[in-house]
Motif scaffolding. Structure first.
Motif, PDB file in Angstrom:
ATOM      1  N   GLU A   1       0.814  -1.209   0.000  1.00 24.28           N
ATOM      2  CA  GLU A   1       0.000   0.000   0.000  1.00 24.28           C
ATOM      3  C   GLU A   1       0.856   1.271   0.000  1.00 24.28           C
ATOM      4  N   ASP A   2       2.105   1.162   0.518  1.00 21.20           N
ATOM      5  CA  ASP A   2       3.001   2.325   0.559  1.00 21.20           C
ATOM      6  C   ASP A   2       3.414   2.805  -0.831  1.00 21.20           C
ATOM      7  N   LEU A   3       3.190   1.983  -1.852  1.00 22.10           N
ATOM      8  CA  LEU A   3       3.661   2.302  -3.208  1.00 22.10           C
ATOM      9  C   LEU A   3       2.663   3.143  -3.990  1.00 22.10           C
ATOM     10  N   LEU A   4       1.494   3.378  -3.385  1.00 22.97           N
ATOM     11  CA  LEU A   4       0.361   3.927  -4.131  1.00 22.97           C
ATOM     12  C   LEU A   4       0.647   5.242  -4.862  1.00 22.97           C
ATOM     13  N   GLY A   5       1.217   6.214  -4.152  1.00 20.88           N
ATOM     14  CA  GLY A   5       1.388   7.544  -4.744  1.00 20.88           C
ATOM     15  C   GLY A   5       2.215   7.519  -6.019  1.00 20.88           C
ATOM     16  N   VAL A   6       3.409   6.948  -5.944  1.00 24.05           N
ATOM     17  CA  VAL A   6       4.321   6.925  -7.094  1.00 24.05           C
ATOM     18  C   VAL A   6       3.718   6.096  -8.223  1.00 24.05           C
ATOM     19  N   ASN A   7       3.220   4.914  -7.885  1.00 23.63           N
ATOM     20  CA  ASN A   7       2.778   4.006  -8.938  1.00 23.63           C
ATOM     21  C   ASN A   7       1.478   4.455  -9.615  1.00 23.63           C
ATOM     22  N   ALA A   8       0.662   5.236  -8.923  1.00 22.02           N
ATOM     23  CA  ALA A   8      -0.565   5.749  -9.554  1.00 22.02           C
ATOM     24  C   ALA A   8      -0.195   6.628 -10.753  1.00 22.02           C
ATOM     25  N   GLY A   9       0.811   7.468 -10.577  1.00 28.09           N
ATOM     26  CA  GLY A   9       1.254   8.336 -11.671  1.00 28.09           C
ATOM     27  C   GLY A   9       1.769   7.521 -12.849  1.00 28.09           C
ATOM     28  N   ILE A  10       2.529   6.468 -12.546  1.00 33.21           N
ATOM     29  CA  ILE A  10       3.079   5.618 -13.601  1.00 33.21           C
ATOM     30  C   ILE A  10       1.954   4.881 -14.332  1.00 33.21           C
ATOM     31  N   MET A  11       1.020   4.315 -13.573  1.00 29.35           N
ATOM     32  CA  MET A  11      -0.083   3.563 -14.197  1.00 29.35           C
ATOM     33  C   MET A  11      -0.903   4.456 -15.131  1.00 29.35           C
ATOM     34  N   LYS A  12      -1.161   5.690 -14.670  1.00 35.07           N
ATOM     35  CA  LYS A  12      -1.933   6.619 -15.502  1.00 35.07           C
ATOM     36  C   LYS A  12      -1.231   6.878 -16.825  1.00 35.07           C
ATOM     37  N   SER A  13       0.094   7.054 -16.790  1.00 36.85           N
ATOM     38  CA  SER A  13       0.800   7.379 -18.035  1.00 36.85           C
ATOM     39  C   SER A  13       0.884   6.152 -18.947  1.00 36.85           C
ATOM     40  N   VAL A  14       0.942   4.960 -18.355  1.00 35.98           N
ATOM     41  CA  VAL A  14       1.112   3.744 -19.158  1.00 35.98           C
ATOM     42  C   VAL A  14      -0.187   3.298 -19.826  1.00 35.98           C
ATOM     43  N   ILE A  15      -1.279   3.258 -19.072  1.00 32.89           N
ATOM     44  CA  ILE A  15      -2.482   2.566 -19.565  1.00 32.89           C
ATOM     45  C   ILE A  15      -3.035   3.220 -20.840  1.00 32.89           C
ATOM     46  N   GLY A  16      -2.989   4.565 -20.893  1.00 33.89           N
ATOM     47  CA  GLY A  16      -3.531   5.252 -22.060  1.00 33.89           C
ATOM     48  C   GLY A  16      -2.733   4.930 -23.322  1.00 33.89           C
ATOM     49  N   GLN A  17      -1.403   4.987 -23.202  1.00 35.70           N
ATOM     50  CA  GLN A  17      -0.534   4.714 -24.363  1.00 35.70           C
ATOM     51  C   GLN A  17      -0.645   3.260 -24.802  1.00 35.70           C
ATOM     52  N   ALA A  18      -0.708   2.359 -23.827  1.00 36.94           N
ATOM     53  CA  ALA A  18      -0.774   0.925 -24.143  1.00 36.94           C
ATOM     54  C   ALA A  18      -2.098   0.594 -24.826  1.00 36.94           C
TER      55      ALA A  18
ATOM     56  N   GLU B   1      -4.013   2.704 -26.541  1.00 38.06           N
ATOM     57  CA  GLU B   1      -4.068   3.320 -27.858  1.00 38.06           C
ATOM     58  C   GLU B   1      -3.387   2.423 -28.905  1.00 38.06           C
ATOM     59  N   ALA B   2      -2.277   1.802 -28.511  1.00 40.29           N
ATOM     60  CA  ALA B   2      -1.535   0.941 -29.451  1.00 40.29           C
ATOM     61  C   ALA B   2      -2.233  -0.403 -29.666  1.00 40.29           C
ATOM     62  N   SER B   3      -2.927  -0.892 -28.646  1.00 44.77           N
ATOM     63  CA  SER B   3      -3.552  -2.221 -28.717  1.00 44.77           C
ATOM     64  C   SER B   3      -4.967  -2.182 -28.147  1.00 44.77           C
ATOM     65  N   PRO B   4      -5.886  -1.506 -28.867  1.00 42.62           N
ATOM     66  CA  PRO B   4      -7.227  -1.304 -28.289  1.00 42.62           C
ATOM     67  C   PRO B   4      -8.003  -2.602 -28.051  1.00 42.62           C
ATOM     68  N   ASN B   5      -7.624  -3.677 -28.738  1.00 45.00           N
ATOM     69  CA  ASN B   5      -8.385  -4.929 -28.581  1.00 45.00           C
ATOM     70  C   ASN B   5      -7.714  -5.961 -27.689  1.00 45.00           C
ATOM     71  N   ALA B   6      -6.627  -5.571 -27.024  1.00 45.80           N
ATOM     72  CA  ALA B   6      -5.881  -6.535 -26.197  1.00 45.80           C
ATOM     73  C   ALA B   6      -6.621  -6.856 -24.905  1.00 45.80           C
ATOM     74  N   VAL B   7      -6.208  -7.951 -24.281  1.00 48.78           N
ATOM     75  CA  VAL B   7      -6.576  -8.244 -22.897  1.00 48.78           C
ATOM     76  C   VAL B   7      -5.448  -7.681 -22.033  1.00 48.78           C
ATOM     77  N   PHE B   8      -5.785  -6.898 -21.013  1.00 48.70           N
ATOM     78  CA  PHE B   8      -4.788  -6.207 -20.182  1.00 48.70           C
ATOM     79  C   PHE B   8      -4.674  -6.882 -18.808  1.00 48.70           C
ATOM     80  N   ILE B   9      -3.430  -7.103 -18.378  1.00 50.33           N
ATOM     81  CA  ILE B   9      -3.180  -7.669 -17.049  1.00 50.33           C
ATOM     82  C   ILE B   9      -2.292  -6.699 -16.270  1.00 50.33           C
TER      83      ILE B   9
END
Ligand code: NAI
Length: 306
Positions: free
Chosen positions: A87-104, A106-114
């Protein structure tokens, strides 16, 4: 098929290694660190000539190379060190997840995401909210790993082999983790019939603290071999359309009396992702524990930066 792994660190690279070794799919490793995914991918391509697998591994810093992936695995983010909870990782990793998910996406709109980044249940929810992906095509890896740790603890306690064990760890992948001893079996017999209450409590604790036990030994980061194998197992079930049931961080929508929440529960996996959340026949105490675990995820969600 094509699998993209975002984050070429310990977990991402290990998952890539296992997926390639099993010849499951071509793998694209992508990371913000320049050279890291390229170097690790090249090393795995050298390994390809030793192992004679036929899939390819490539490394990149550019999402264009991840285009039209069948599965996208997100491991980008920091890992915990001794004394830290997930749970201590939340702040930093939230920013990273936000930047990653949109780009990923956009490149693969039909993928299954894990999603794999911790705190898992909160990060998967964040990815869901940010991406607008259908719930069945977005999930997290936590329960497969936690169940493997429960299986390990049972094997150590009873001196049996993993092949004989079916183990179920569910709920939050964090401090609120839940084990289901009544559904955890050795050759079909519940462990509640094979050991006394104190021994059951001991194996449950060994499971819940399994990740922290690894962190305490390593000191530099957290586990990656069992996480990598757990990712590969989910990828194999999805690409192979196996309909296997395993503990997965999935969108729960009314099952177990829990509404609109991502958390580990038994789900059936297939080519399109989560086919269904499977409802085990829980007693009142087990249901209460699962709902308390859901509350721990909600508490984490309340800490998400806007
Ligand atoms: P690591 O530090 O070895 O690797 C993380 C990688 O992410 C680094 O190479 C870093 O450059 C990269 N990265 C950072 N920001 C990025 C971005 N915006 N885009 C692409 N790449 C980016 O960490 P490790 O051990 O691989 O763990 C990764 C995450 O997985 C951590 O959050 C950890 O807590 C989590 N984890 C989750 C498990 C689960 O069961 N869900 C099990 C084990 C780890």
């Amino acid at each position: 098929p094509k699998v993209t792994i975002v984050g070429a660190g310990n977990v991402g690279a290990t998952a890539a290694h296992i997926i390639a070794s099993k010849n499951l799919a071509d793998v694209v490793l992508i990371d913000v660190a320049e050279g890291l995914p390229q170097g690790k991918a090249l090393d795995m391509m050298h390994m390809r000539s030793v192992e004679k697998f036929t899939v390819h591994v490539t490394g990149t810093n550019d999402y264009a190379d991840t285009r039209d992936s069948d599965v996208v695995v997100i491991t980008a983010g920091i890992a915990r060190k001794p004394g830290m909870t997930r749970e201590d990782l939340l702040g930093v990793n939230a920013g990273i997840m936000k930047s990653v998910i949109g780009q990923a996406k956009e490149a693969s709109p039909n993928a299954v995401f894990i999603c794999v980044t911790n705190p898992l249940d909160v990060m998967t929810t964040l990815a869901f909210r940010e991406s607008g992906l259908p719930a069945e095509r977005l999930m997290g890896m936590g329960g497969v790993l936690d169940s493997s740790r429960l299986s390990f603890a049972v094997c150590e306690k009873l001196g049996c082999e993993p092949a004989a064990v079916e183990a179920w760890a569910v709920g939050a992948h964090g401090e609120g983790m839940v084990c289901w001893p009544r559904f955890t079996t050795v050759d079909g017999t519940p462990i509640t019939e094979l050991m006394d209450e104190a021994a059951v409590a001991e194996v449950v604790q060994r499971c819940v603290k399994g990740g922290a036990e690894v962190v305490a030994h390593l000191k530099t980061g957290s586990a990656y071999y069992a996480p990598g194998a757990s990712i590969a197992k989910m990828v194999e079930a999805i690409l192979g359309d196996t309909h296997e049931i395993m503990s997965v961080c999935a969108h729960i929508d009314g099952q177990y009396g829990i509404d609109d929440l991502y958390m580990n529960v038994p789900v059936r996996l297939g080519r399109d992702g989560v086919e269904e959340v499977v409802e085990f026949d829980l007693d009142d105490e087990e249901l209460a524990a699962l709902r308390a675990s859901a509350d721990s995820v909600r508490a984490g969600l309340a800490n998400l930066p806007e």
